[in-house]
Design a protein around this motif. Structure first.
Motif, PDB file in Angstrom:
ATOM      1  N   ASP A 453     -38.563 -38.804  41.462  1.00  0.00           N
ATOM      2  CA  ASP A 453     -38.887 -39.770  40.410  1.00  0.00           C
ATOM      3  C   ASP A 453     -40.382 -39.768  40.109  1.00  0.00           C
ATOM      4  O   ASP A 453     -40.794 -39.871  38.942  1.00  0.00           O
ATOM      5  N   ALA A 454     -41.180 -39.666  41.160  1.00  0.00           N
ATOM      6  CA  ALA A 454     -42.630 -39.609  40.952  1.00  0.00           C
ATOM      7  C   ALA A 454     -43.018 -38.346  40.194  1.00  0.00           C
ATOM      8  O   ALA A 454     -43.927 -38.361  39.347  1.00  0.00           O
ATOM      9  N   LEU A 455     -42.314 -37.251  40.472  1.00  0.00           N
ATOM     10  CA  LEU A 455     -42.610 -36.003  39.774  1.00  0.00           C
ATOM     11  C   LEU A 455     -42.264 -36.110  38.294  1.00  0.00           C
ATOM     12  O   LEU A 455     -42.930 -35.492  37.452  1.00  0.00           O
ATOM     13  N   VAL A 456     -41.242 -36.886  37.959  1.00  0.00           N
ATOM     14  CA  VAL A 456     -40.903 -37.099  36.549  1.00  0.00           C
ATOM     15  C   VAL A 456     -42.054 -37.776  35.825  1.00  0.00           C
ATOM     16  O   VAL A 456     -42.427 -37.378  34.709  1.00  0.00           O
ATOM     17  N   LEU A 457     -42.646 -38.801  36.450  1.00  0.00           N
ATOM     18  CA  LEU A 457     -43.816 -39.440  35.850  1.00  0.00           C
ATOM     19  C   LEU A 457     -44.982 -38.465  35.780  1.00  0.00           C
ATOM     20  O   LEU A 457     -45.784 -38.497  34.832  1.00  0.00           O
ATOM     21  N   PHE A 458     -45.095 -37.613  36.780  1.00  0.00           N
ATOM     22  CA  PHE A 458     -46.164 -36.610  36.801  1.00  0.00           C
ATOM     23  C   PHE A 458     -46.073 -35.693  35.582  1.00  0.00           C
ATOM     24  O   PHE A 458     -47.105 -35.284  35.024  1.00  0.00           O
ATOM     25  N   ARG A 459     -44.850 -35.373  35.150  1.00  0.00           N
ATOM     26  CA  ARG A 459     -44.687 -34.497  33.986  1.00  0.00           C
ATOM     27  C   ARG A 459     -45.269 -35.120  32.725  1.00  0.00           C
ATOM     28  O   ARG A 459     -45.733 -34.411  31.837  1.00  0.00           O
ATOM     29  N   GLU A 468     -54.640 -34.119  40.196  1.00  0.00           N
ATOM     30  CA  GLU A 468     -54.945 -33.180  41.268  1.00  0.00           C
ATOM     31  C   GLU A 468     -56.158 -33.635  42.069  1.00  0.00           C
ATOM     32  O   GLU A 468     -56.183 -33.533  43.304  1.00  0.00           O
ATOM     33  N   GLY A 469     -57.179 -34.162  41.369  1.00  0.00           N
ATOM     34  CA  GLY A 469     -58.363 -34.632  42.076  1.00  0.00           C
ATOM     35  C   GLY A 469     -58.051 -35.762  43.033  1.00  0.00           C
ATOM     36  O   GLY A 469     -58.490 -35.756  44.191  1.00  0.00           O
ATOM     37  N   PHE A 470     -57.289 -36.766  42.571  1.00  0.00           N
ATOM     38  CA  PHE A 470     -56.941 -37.885  43.445  1.00  0.00           C
ATOM     39  C   PHE A 470     -55.967 -37.458  44.535  1.00  0.00           C
ATOM     40  O   PHE A 470     -56.087 -37.900  45.682  1.00  0.00           O
ATOM     41  N   SER A 492     -42.504 -30.044  50.663  1.00  0.00           N
ATOM     42  CA  SER A 492     -41.610 -30.304  49.538  1.00  0.00           C
ATOM     43  C   SER A 492     -42.389 -30.739  48.305  1.00  0.00           C
ATOM     44  O   SER A 492     -42.120 -30.267  47.192  1.00  0.00           O
ATOM     45  N   MET A 493     -43.375 -31.622  48.503  1.00  0.00           N
ATOM     46  CA  MET A 493     -44.158 -32.094  47.362  1.00  0.00           C
ATOM     47  C   MET A 493     -45.002 -30.963  46.781  1.00  0.00           C
ATOM     48  O   MET A 493     -45.131 -30.835  45.542  1.00  0.00           O
ATOM     49  N   LEU A 494     -45.580 -30.131  47.627  1.00  0.00           N
ATOM     50  CA  LEU A 494     -46.363 -28.999  47.137  1.00  0.00           C
ATOM     51  C   LEU A 494     -45.468 -28.037  46.353  1.00  0.00           C
ATOM     52  O   LEU A 494     -45.883 -27.492  45.315  1.00  0.00           O
ATOM     53  N   PHE A 495     -44.266 -27.817  46.856  1.00  0.00           N
ATOM     54  CA  PHE A 495     -43.340 -26.922  46.157  1.00  0.00           C
ATOM     55  C   PHE A 495     -42.968 -27.474  44.783  1.00  0.00           C
ATOM     56  O   PHE A 495     -42.877 -26.729  43.802  1.00  0.00           O
ATOM     57  N   LYS A 496     -42.760 -28.782  44.701  1.00  0.00           N
ATOM     58  CA  LYS A 496     -42.396 -29.402  43.423  1.00  0.00           C
ATOM     59  C   LYS A 496     -43.543 -29.236  42.419  1.00  0.00           C
ATOM     60  O   LYS A 496     -43.304 -28.893  41.244  1.00  0.00           O
ATOM     61  N   MET A 497     -44.773 -29.489  42.852  1.00  0.00           N
ATOM     62  CA  MET A 497     -45.906 -29.351  41.937  1.00  0.00           C
ATOM     63  C   MET A 497     -46.134 -27.890  41.559  1.00  0.00           C
ATOM     64  O   MET A 497     -46.505 -27.578  40.426  1.00  0.00           O
ATOM     65  N   LYS A 498     -45.915 -26.983  42.507  1.00  0.00           N
ATOM     66  CA  LYS A 498     -46.065 -25.549  42.220  1.00  0.00           C
ATOM     67  C   LYS A 498     -45.039 -25.097  41.202  1.00  0.00           C
ATOM     68  O   LYS A 498     -45.341 -24.320  40.284  1.00  0.00           O
ATOM     69  N   GLY A 504     -51.290 -21.508  40.615  1.00  0.00           N
ATOM     70  CA  GLY A 504     -52.725 -21.799  40.559  1.00  0.00           C
ATOM     71  C   GLY A 504     -53.045 -23.259  40.770  1.00  0.00           C
ATOM     72  O   GLY A 504     -54.124 -23.601  41.262  1.00  0.00           O
ATOM     73  N   TYR A 505     -52.098 -24.131  40.388  1.00  0.00           N
ATOM     74  CA  TYR A 505     -52.347 -25.567  40.503  1.00  0.00           C
ATOM     75  C   TYR A 505     -52.389 -26.017  41.954  1.00  0.00           C
ATOM     76  O   TYR A 505     -53.133 -26.944  42.306  1.00  0.00           O
ATOM     77  N   THR A 506     -51.593 -25.387  42.804  1.00  0.00           N
ATOM     78  CA  THR A 506     -51.482 -25.839  44.197  1.00  0.00           C
ATOM     79  C   THR A 506     -52.128 -24.878  45.191  1.00  0.00           C
ATOM     80  O   THR A 506     -51.948 -25.037  46.400  1.00  0.00           O
ATOM     81  N   SER A 507     -52.871 -23.887  44.699  1.00  0.00           N
ATOM     82  CA  SER A 507     -53.447 -22.898  45.628  1.00  0.00           C
ATOM     83  C   SER A 507     -54.392 -23.550  46.629  1.00  0.00           C
ATOM     84  O   SER A 507     -54.344 -23.271  47.833  1.00  0.00           O
TER      85      SER A 507
END
Length: 782
Positions: A453-459, A468-470, A492-498, A504-507
Motif C-alpha cells: 500500500d505504501a508503494l502505491v502511494l510512492f508511485r 529517496e533522500g529521506f 523486500s522493500m528494496l526489491f519493490k522500489m527497484k 539505478g534508483y536503489t543501487s
C-alpha cells in the motif's frame, strides 16, 4: 369433390340403364363353346368408347341464391350468438360449390357487406353506451373477443374461398384481415370510442404507477387489440409516451428535492423495474426503447447535476464504523453508476469522483497534524485507508472501470504533489516505522500488505528523489543502530522500489545493505584473529565497527568528540587489522554516529544503558567525581569537546527526559548556561537494560531541511548533466526546444524558471553559448 360432369353422368345413367354411356364391359358376356373359341383363333381386345353428352348439364336457376341464403343465415346466427341450423359440412360444401361455379367474387363481396352491416350496428351500440373508463373498457374487450371468435367461425365456413379465390387474387384481403379492417374502420376509427378506450387504458396505467392494483389481463387484451388493428403506434403508443413524460416530469421535479440522493436513486431504479414489468406484462417489446428513454430523461438526465451536487459526497463518505452502512453506500453508488451509464453521463460522475479525491486528499495532506512529529505518521495511514476505500468504490461500485481508475490515479497524483516534499518525507517516515516494528504487532502477510500500500502511494509521488533522500537517511539509521526488524523486510522493500524505478534508483541503498553484511564478516574475521584476542585481553570490551562505502551513504559531517582513550586504542587496533585485510583502503571514523552499552552501578542495583556516543561520553565525565559534586555546562563541554548545540541536545535527554540519569540544578525543563549537573544517585528503574532516547534519533526540522537542500542540489547537478548531454548530441537548439527536451527527460517535475537559471549557469561556466546572430539559439561549446 363435387363436379358437374360426374353429376351429369350419374343422372344420365339413372334415366336409361341401357344407354350407350354404360361401358361395354358391363354388358352380359354370352357363353362360348370351346370349339368356337378354337375357331376364332385369337382373343381380340375389348374396346371402350366414351361418347359425349347429348344435352349439356345446367344448374338450377336459383342455385346461387339458395346457397347464399344458407351462408347468410349462418353469418347472422353467428353474429347474433344463435345456433346455426345447417351443419358445418353443408355450409362448407355450399361455399365450395359457389366457388367452383365461378361465383367467388360475388360471394366475397356479399360476405364483406354482411360483416360490415354487423360492425355498423355494433358501432351505434357502443356510441350509445354511457359506461366510462373501466366499465367501457370491459365492453370494448367483450366486443373484441366476440369479433375474434366470430371471425374464426366465419373463416372456417369460408375457408375454401379464403384458400382459392382470395389467395390467388391480388389486392384482396384475407377473411381474417378483412374482419380486422372492418373492426378498425367502424368500431375503432379516430373517433370518440377510440379516445374513450385510450384514456381508459392510460388511466388504469396511471393508477398502477400510483400504487393501485389494476386488471392487467384486461389491459393486456386491449393493448393487443390495438396491435392487431395496426393502430398501436399512432393510436396508443404516442399518447402513452406523452402521458408518461408528463407523469415522470412532475414526479422527478418533486422527489429530487424532497428525497435524499440515496432514496431517490432507489426510487428511480424501482421505477425502471416497474416499467420493465409493464413491457413484459402488456406493452409491446418495441415500446421498450422509447419508454425507457422517457423515464431516463425525466428522472435522471434532467437532474444529474442536482443529484451529484446534492449527495455525491455523502455517498462517498459513508460510515466507516458501520459495515452495513458502508455496504449500503457501495450499493447506492453502484446503482447511481448504472443509472448514469444508461444516459451516457459517466463523464460527469467521473469528474465528481476525481474532484472528491482531490479535495479529500488535500484536506488530509493539509491537516495540522502533518506538522506534528508525534502524529504525522497517521497521515499516511489515513491516505492508505482512503486509497483502499476508493479502490473498493472503483471495483465494486464502478465495475472496475478503466476511466474511473484513471480518475483515481489523477486525483491522488494531484493532491499528493501539491506539497513538494512533505508527502515524500511522511511516506519515508511511515515505512521507517513499519520496518522497525516488523511483525511484532502484525503478521508477515499484513506487513507485506502495508508495504504494498505504501508503494502505491510512492508511485503517485513525482519527487521520487526527495523520497529517496529521506528513505536513505532513515535506512542508514536503521542499519547503523541495528533497528531493522527483519532483513527480509528490508530486501523486500528494496526489491519493490527497484522494480518500480529501476536498478539505478536503489543501487546506493543496496550498497548500504551490502556494507553492513560485509562489516559483519570483517568483525567475525577480526575476532578470529590475534587482534581480537588482544582487544579482549587488554580492554575487555566488545567492539563492532561498520565499514561504510563513501558515496553510497548519506553524507555526514564529523562532529568533535573527545572519546575515552580506551576506545581510541580499540579503534587503532581495528584500523591496523583493516589495513592488513583491505590493502590500499583507509578509514575515517565518525564517532558521532556510534552508540554503545554503558554499565552503571547504583545502590539500588546495576544497570545497563543503551545510548549514543555523545550520551556515553557525557556520562563518563561524572564517573570519577563524588556523587554530590556538581559540574557546570562549560566544564562538561570542555571535557567532552562537543559543540554547544549537540551538548544541549544530549543534556536534555539525560536530565530532562523520562529517564533522568543526571540532576539539573535548579530543576526545570529549560536549560540555561548557568545550570549545574550531578549524578542521580537514587536512580531506580524496573528494567535492567534501558534505552535512552536521543534527540539525534528524531527527525528534526534541521535534518529535514538539510535533506531537502541536498536533494535540490542534486537536482541542479542532474539538470546540468542532462542539458549538456542534450546539447552535446544536438549541437544547436532553440531555447524553447532545450526546455522542452529537459522537461521530457528529467525524472522529476521541474519548473521552467528553475531550468532557465540552470541554462544561464551553464552559459556562465562556458559549457553553452548563445547564438551571435540569434540570442534565442543555444549552442554547445566543445
Amino acid at each position: 369433390m363435387y363436379t358437374p360432369q360426374r353429376s351429369a353422368l350419374r343422372n344420365l345413367k339413372m334415366r336409361n340403364k341401357n344407354a350407350d354411356l354404360v361401358f361395354p364391359s358391363h354388358k352380359p358376356i354370352p357363353d362360348k363353346s370351346v370349339g368356337a373359341s378354337k375357331q376364332s383363333g385369337t382373343n381380340a381386345p375389348v374396346k371402350l368408347v366414351i361418347k359425349p353428352l347429348k344435352v349439356k348439364p345446367m344448374l338450377p336457376v336459383n342455385f346461387e341464391d339458395e346457397m347464399w341464403h344458407k351462408l347468410k343465415s349462418a353469418i347472422i346466427a353467428i353474429h347474433n350468438h344463435r345456433p346455426v341450423k345447417e351443419s358445418f359440412e353443408e355450409l362448407y360444401k355450399a361455399c365450395e360449390n359457389l366457388c367452383l361455379h365461378n361465383m367467388a367474387p360475388s360471394l366475397y363481396s356479399k360476405l364483406v357487406n354482411e360483416c360490415e352491416k354487423h360492425y355498423i350496428a355494433e358501432k351505434r351500440r357502443l356510441d350509445d353506451n354511457p359506461a366510462t373508463q373501466e366499465a367501457f373498457l370491459f365492453e370494448i374487450n367483450r366486443c373484441w373477443e366476440l369479433h375474434c371468435q366470430q371471425m374464426e367461425l366465419i373463416r372456417s365456413i369460408f375457408l375454401y374461398l379464403d384458400r382459392t379465390y382470395v389467395l390467388h387474387t391480388p389486392g384482396i384481403a384475407s377473411i381474417w384481415d378483412m374482419g380486422i379492417e372492418l373492426f378498425r374502420k367502424h368500431i375503432l376509427p379516430p373517433s370518440a370510442v377510440r379516445q374513450k378506450t385510450l384514456w381508459g387504458l392510460l388511466s388504469l396505467i396511471k393508477y398502477e404507477r400510483g400504487g393501485d392494483s389494476i386488471n392487467r389481463p384486461l389491459v393486456n387484451t386491449l393493448i393487443n387489440m390495438f396491435s392487431q388493428l395496426n393502430i398501436y403506434t399512432q393510436g396508443f403508443e404516442s399518447q402513452f409516451l406523452s402521458e408518461t413524460r408528463d407523469y415522470y416530469e412532475e414526479e422527478g421535479e418533486r422527489l429530487v428535492e424532497k428525497l435524499s440522493v440515496s432514496n431517490y436513486i432507489q426510487h428511480v431504479s424501482k421505477r425502471l423495474e416497474q416499467e420493465h414489468q409493464r413491457i413484459m406484462n402488456y406493452l409491446e417489446k418495441k415500446t421498450s426503447t422509447p419508454l425507457f428513454k422517457v423515464v431516463e430523461d425525466e428522472l435522471i438526465r434532467k437532474h444529474i447535476d442536482t443529484i451529484l451536487a446534492k449527495g455525491f459526497s455523502d455517498l462517498m463518505k459513508g460510515d466507516r464504523n458501520s459495515r452495513k452502512n458502508s455496504k449500503s453506500k457501495l450499493e447506492d453508488l453502484e446503482e447511481l453508476y448504472d443509472l448514469l451509464q444508461r444516459v451516457n453521463a459517466l463523464d460527469r460522475l467521473r469528474a465528481y469522483f476525481g474532484n472528491y479525491i482531490k479535495n479529500t486528499g488535500a484536506s488530509i495532506i493539509n491537516d495540522p497534524i502533518v506538522n506534528d512529529p508525534k502524529q504525522d505518521v497517521t497521515v499516511i495511514e489515513q491516505l492508505i485507508n482512503f486509497k483502499r476505500r476508493m479502490d473498493e468504490f472503483v471495483e465494486v461500485s464502478f465495475s472496475s472501470s478503466y476511466n474511473f481508475d484513471q480518475a483515481l490515479k489523477e486525483g491522488f497524483e494531484t493532491f499528493i504533489n501539491k506539497r513538494q516534499t512533505k508527502p515524500a518525507e511522511l511516506l519515508a517516515k511511515f515505512i521507517d516505522k513499519k520496518l522497525k516494528i516488523g511483525n511484532k504487532q502484525t503478521s508477515d502477510s499484513e506487513v507485506e500488505s502495508i508495504l504494498n500500500d505504501a508503494l502505491v502511494l510512492f508511485r503517485y509521488i513525482q519527487g521520487k528523489d526527495v523520497f529517496e533522500g529521506f528513505y536513505k537517511r532513515d535506512f542508514a539509521k536503521r542499519l547503523l543502530m541495528n533497528k531493522c526488524a527483519s532483513d527480509d523486510y528490508e530486501r523486500s522493500m528494496l526489491f519493490k522500489m527497484k522494480r518500480e524505478c529501476g536498478p539505478g534508483y536503489t543501487s546506493n541503498l543496496e550498497q548500504m545493505f551490502k556494507d553492513i553484511h560485509t562489516s559483519r564478516e570483517f568483525m567475525k574475521a577480526f575476532y578470529d584473529s590475534r587482534y581480537g584476542d588482544q582487544l579482549r585481553e587488554e580492554f575487555k570490551v566488545d567492539l563492532h565497527v561498520n565499514t561504510l562505502t563513501q558515496g553510497s551513504w548519506p553524507s555526514y559531517n564529523p562532529t568533535p568528540l573527545n572519546i575515552p582513550p580506551e576506545v581510541a586504542q580499540c579503534q587503532q587496533i581495528y584500523e591496523t587489522f583493516y589495513r592488513e585485510k583491505a590493502r590500499g583502503k583507509g578509514l575515517k571514523w565518525y564517532n558521532n554516529l556510534a552508540y554503545c552499552v554503558l554499565s552503571a552501578y547504583y545502590p539500588s542495583g546495576n544497570k545497563e544503558f543503551e545510548c549514543t556516543s555523545f550520551q556515553a561520553v557525557t556520562l563518563l565525565t561524572f564517573s570519577e567525581l563524588p556523587q554530590t559534586e556538581l559540574r557546570t555546562f562549560e566544564e562538561i563541554q570542555q571535557a567532552t569537546g562537543m559543540e554547544t548545540k549537540e551538548l544541549v541536545r544530549t543534556l536534555l535527554t539525560l536530565a530532562c527526559a523520562k529517564v533522568k540519569l543526571l540532576v539539573k540544578h535548579p530543576k526545570g525543563k529549560d536549560l540555561k548556561p548557568t545550570d549545574k549537573y550531578s549524578v542521580c544517585d537514587d536512580f531506580k528503574f524496573k528494567l535492567f537494560r534501558i534505552r535512552i532516547n536521543s534527540v539525534q534519533m528524531e527527525k528534526t526540522m534541521e535534518e529535514n531541511e538539510k535533506t531537502v537542500e541536498r536533494v535540490f542540489l542534486e537536482r541542479h547537478y542532474q539538470v546540468d548533466a542532462c542539458a549538456v548531454r542534450i546539447m552535446k548530441m544536438r549541437k544547436s537548439l532553440s531555447f524553447t526546444e532545450l526546455i522542452s527536451e529537459l522537461l521530457g527527460q528529467l525524472k522529476f517535475k521541474a519548473e521552467v524558471p528553475d531550468l532557465k537559471k540552470r541554462i544561464e549557469s551553464l552559459i556562465d561556466r562556458e559549457y553553452l553559448e548563445r547564438g551571435r546572430d540569434d540570442p534565442t539559439i543555444i549552442r554547445y561549446l566543445a
